[in-house]
Design a protein around this motif. Structure first.
Motif, short mmCIF file in Angstrom:
data_model
loop_
_atom_site.label_atom_id
_atom_site.label_comp_id
_atom_site.label_asym_id
_atom_site.label_seq_id
_atom_site.Cartn_x
_atom_site.Cartn_y
_atom_site.Cartn_z
N ALA A 122 -8.47 -8.87 4.60
CA ALA A 122 -7.85 -8.86 3.27
C ALA A 122 -8.20 -7.57 2.53
O ALA A 122 -7.34 -6.97 1.86
CB ALA A 122 -8.31 -10.08 2.47
N ASP A 123 -9.45 -7.13 2.64
CA ASP A 123 -9.87 -5.88 1.97
C ASP A 123 -9.06 -4.69 2.48
O ASP A 123 -8.64 -3.81 1.71
CB ASP A 123 -11.36 -5.61 2.21
CG ASP A 123 -12.24 -6.56 1.39
OD1 ASP A 123 -11.71 -7.21 0.47
OD2 ASP A 123 -13.44 -6.66 1.70
N ARG A 124 -8.83 -4.65 3.80
CA ARG A 124 -8.03 -3.54 4.37
C ARG A 124 -6.59 -3.60 3.86
O ARG A 124 -5.98 -2.58 3.56
CB ARG A 124 -8.08 -3.60 5.91
CG ARG A 124 -9.44 -3.16 6.49
CD ARG A 124 -9.33 -2.77 7.94
NE ARG A 124 -9.13 -3.92 8.82
CZ ARG A 124 -10.10 -4.72 9.25
NH1 ARG A 124 -11.35 -4.51 8.87
NH2 ARG A 124 -9.83 -5.73 10.05
N SER A 125 -6.05 -4.81 3.76
CA SER A 125 -4.67 -4.95 3.25
C SER A 125 -4.59 -4.51 1.79
O SER A 125 -3.62 -3.87 1.37
CB SER A 125 -4.21 -6.40 3.37
OG SER A 125 -3.96 -6.72 4.71
N ARG A 126 -5.62 -4.87 1.00
CA ARG A 126 -5.64 -4.48 -0.41
C ARG A 126 -5.64 -2.95 -0.53
O ARG A 126 -4.96 -2.39 -1.39
CB ARG A 126 -6.85 -5.09 -1.11
CG ARG A 126 -6.75 -5.08 -2.63
CD ARG A 126 -7.87 -5.86 -3.29
NE ARG A 126 -7.82 -7.27 -2.98
CZ ARG A 126 -8.69 -7.91 -2.19
NH1 ARG A 126 -9.70 -7.25 -1.64
NH2 ARG A 126 -8.57 -9.19 -1.95
N ALA A 127 -6.39 -2.29 0.37
CA ALA A 127 -6.41 -0.82 0.35
C ALA A 127 -5.03 -0.27 0.67
O ALA A 127 -4.59 0.73 0.07
CB ALA A 127 -7.45 -0.32 1.36
N LEU A 128 -4.32 -0.91 1.61
CA LEU A 128 -2.96 -0.48 1.94
C LEU A 128 -2.03 -0.63 0.72
O LEU A 128 -1.26 0.29 0.39
CB LEU A 128 -2.41 -1.32 3.11
CG LEU A 128 -0.93 -1.11 3.45
CD1 LEU A 128 -0.72 0.25 4.12
CD2 LEU A 128 -0.40 -2.23 4.35
N LEU A 129 -2.15 -1.78 0.04
CA LEU A 129 -1.32 -2.01 -1.15
C LEU A 129 -1.67 -1.00 -2.23
O LEU A 129 -0.77 -0.43 -2.87
CB LEU A 129 -1.54 -3.45 -1.67
CG LEU A 129 -1.07 -4.57 -0.74
CD1 LEU A 129 -1.55 -5.93 -1.24
CD2 LEU A 129 0.44 -4.56 -0.58
N ASP A 130 -2.97 -0.74 -2.42
CA ASP A 130 -3.40 0.23 -3.43
C ASP A 130 -2.82 1.62 -3.14
O ASP A 130 -2.37 2.32 -4.05
CB ASP A 130 -4.93 0.31 -3.48
CG ASP A 130 -5.55 -0.92 -4.14
OD1 ASP A 130 -4.81 -1.66 -4.82
OD2 ASP A 130 -6.76 -1.15 -3.95
N SER A 131 -2.86 2.00 -1.86
CA SER A 131 -2.38 3.35 -1.51
C SER A 131 -0.88 3.48 -1.76
O SER A 131 -0.36 4.58 -1.88
CB SER A 131 -2.72 3.68 -0.06
OG SER A 131 -1.95 2.88 0.80
N ASN A 132 -0.20 2.33 -1.83
CA ASN A 132 1.24 2.35 -2.13
C ASN A 132 1.53 2.03 -3.60
O ASN A 132 2.70 1.92 -3.99
CB ASN A 132 1.98 1.36 -1.24
CG ASN A 132 2.19 1.88 0.17
OD1 ASN A 132 3.12 2.62 0.42
ND2 ASN A 132 1.29 1.53 1.08
N GLY A 133 0.46 1.83 -4.39
CA GLY A 133 0.66 1.53 -5.81
C GLY A 133 1.28 0.17 -6.04
O GLY A 133 2.01 -0.04 -7.02
N VAL A 134 1.00 -0.79 -5.15
CA VAL A 134 1.60 -2.14 -5.27
C VAL A 134 0.56 -3.12 -5.79
O VAL A 134 -0.55 -3.21 -5.25
CB VAL A 134 2.11 -2.64 -3.90
CG1 VAL A 134 2.67 -4.06 -4.02
CG2 VAL A 134 3.16 -1.69 -3.33
N PHE A 135 0.92 -3.85 -6.86
CA PHE A 135 0.07 -4.93 -7.38
C PHE A 135 0.56 -6.25 -6.78
O PHE A 135 1.75 -6.56 -6.82
CB PHE A 135 0.17 -4.99 -8.90
CG PHE A 135 -0.57 -6.15 -9.52
CD1 PHE A 135 -1.93 -6.06 -9.81
CD2 PHE A 135 0.09 -7.35 -9.81
CE1 PHE A 135 -2.60 -7.13 -10.38
CE2 PHE A 135 -0.59 -8.42 -10.38
CZ PHE A 135 -1.93 -8.30 -10.67
N CYS A 136 -0.38 -7.02 -6.23
CA CYS A 136 0.01 -8.22 -5.48
C CYS A 136 -0.59 -9.48 -6.10
O CYS A 136 -1.78 -9.52 -6.41
CB CYS A 136 -0.46 -8.06 -4.03
SG CYS A 136 0.00 -9.43 -2.98
N LEU A 137 0.26 -10.49 -6.28
CA LEU A 137 -0.14 -11.76 -6.89
C LEU A 137 0.04 -12.89 -5.88
O LEU A 137 1.12 -13.07 -5.33
CB LEU A 137 0.74 -12.04 -8.13
CG LEU A 137 0.40 -13.30 -8.92
CD1 LEU A 137 -0.85 -13.10 -9.77
CD2 LEU A 137 1.58 -13.71 -9.82
N ASN A 138 -1.03 -13.65 -5.67
CA ASN A 138 -1.00 -14.81 -4.76
C ASN A 138 -0.78 -16.07 -5.59
O ASN A 138 -1.62 -16.43 -6.41
CB ASN A 138 -2.33 -14.86 -4.00
CG ASN A 138 -2.46 -16.06 -3.08
OD1 ASN A 138 -1.53 -16.86 -2.92
ND2 ASN A 138 -3.62 -16.19 -2.45
#
Ligand SMILES: Nc1nc2c(ncn2[C@@H]2O[C@H](COP(=O)(O)OP(=O)(O)OP(=O)(O)O)[C@@H](O)[C@H]2O)c(=O)[nH]1
Ligand SMILES: [Mg+2]
Length: 215
Positions: free
Chosen positions: A17-33
């Motif tokens: 999950a931490d690695r995925s969050r870094a991927l989202l961050d690098s794309n400037g994407v905010f993600c809501l579960n």
């Protein structure tokens, strides 16, 4: 003989999950579960949010269900990028499933990504997916005592949406009692009473989301 006991059984999940969050961050994407019991109004709320936020943000949705593409078809009709994960019986999404899903989304073209988790108030709470914030939707017809019965869910979330508030006049439901039950286990979590049908409460809820996504 010493017996090893692994206490953090979710570490492998959380590392992914931490690695995925870094991927989202690098794309400037905010993600809501978005978590909730079956039928609490997850898809309906997402559709109401899409209509309200789409002028301002580029939106995407990942749908989690045991089976079918019923919900993702509703999202696709809005012209929003959507991906369906079918768990085939699993009662929650996990970080491994999502790590395969994120690269399938057009991340560079998204600002906000919503995940609709599998309908479940227990299993979903234990699994980080790489999201930035987690919410639970607790609908009026489920009753005002749910925080007492599913305390873990109401402890781990960053916000609570009380959905279907237009039904309060017809149900034996007290928003004060629900709030009391939440405060007994989570003194500070924000609570947003919302009706996706009448749109009442949608502005305050979307304002919170907008502020959190800007952080
Ligand atoms: N009266 C009222 N009904 C609502 C509201 N939101 C959702 N519903 C209804 O509740 C039912 C379930 O809504 P969904 O959005 O499909 O719920 P869900 O949580 O996505 O369901 P699953 O994905 O199957 O777990 C539908 O009949 C909706 O029309 C609301 O604000 N008010
Ligand atoms: Mg749904």
């Amino acid at each position: 003989m010493e017996i090893k006991v692994l206490t953090n059984i979710h570490k492998a999940n959380d590392d992914i999950a931490d690695r995925s969050r870094a991927l989202l961050d690098s794309n400037g994407v905010f993600c809501l579960n978005v978590m909730a019991s079956p039928g609490a109004g997850k898809t309906t709320l997402l559709l109401a949010m899409i209509r309200r936020l789409r002028e301002k943000f580029r939106l995407g949705v990942i749908e989690g269900d045991v089976s079918s593409t019923v919900d993702s078809e509703k999202i696709a009709k809005e012209g929003i990028p959507v991906l369906q994960i079918n768990t085939g019986g699993g009662c929650h999404l996990d970080a491994n499933q999502l790590s395969g899903a994120y690269p399938e989304m057009p991340l560079a073209d998204l600002d906000l990504l919503f995940i609709e988790n599998v309908g479940n108030l227990i299993c979903t709470a234990g699994y980080q997916l790489g999201e930035h914030k987690r919410i639970v939707i607790a609908s009026v017809p489920e009753g005002d005592d749910k925080p007492y019965k599913y305390p873990n869910m109401f402890t781990v979330v960053d916000a609570i949406v009380v959905s279907k508030t237009d039904l309060i006049p017809y149900m034996n439901y007290s928003l004060e009692e629900f709030t009391r039950a939440v405060r007994a286990i989570n003194p500070s979590v924000p609570i947003f009473p919302v009706s996706a049908t009448t749109e009442e409460g949608m502005e305050a809820w979307c304002d919170w989301l907008e502020k959190e996504s800007a952080r």
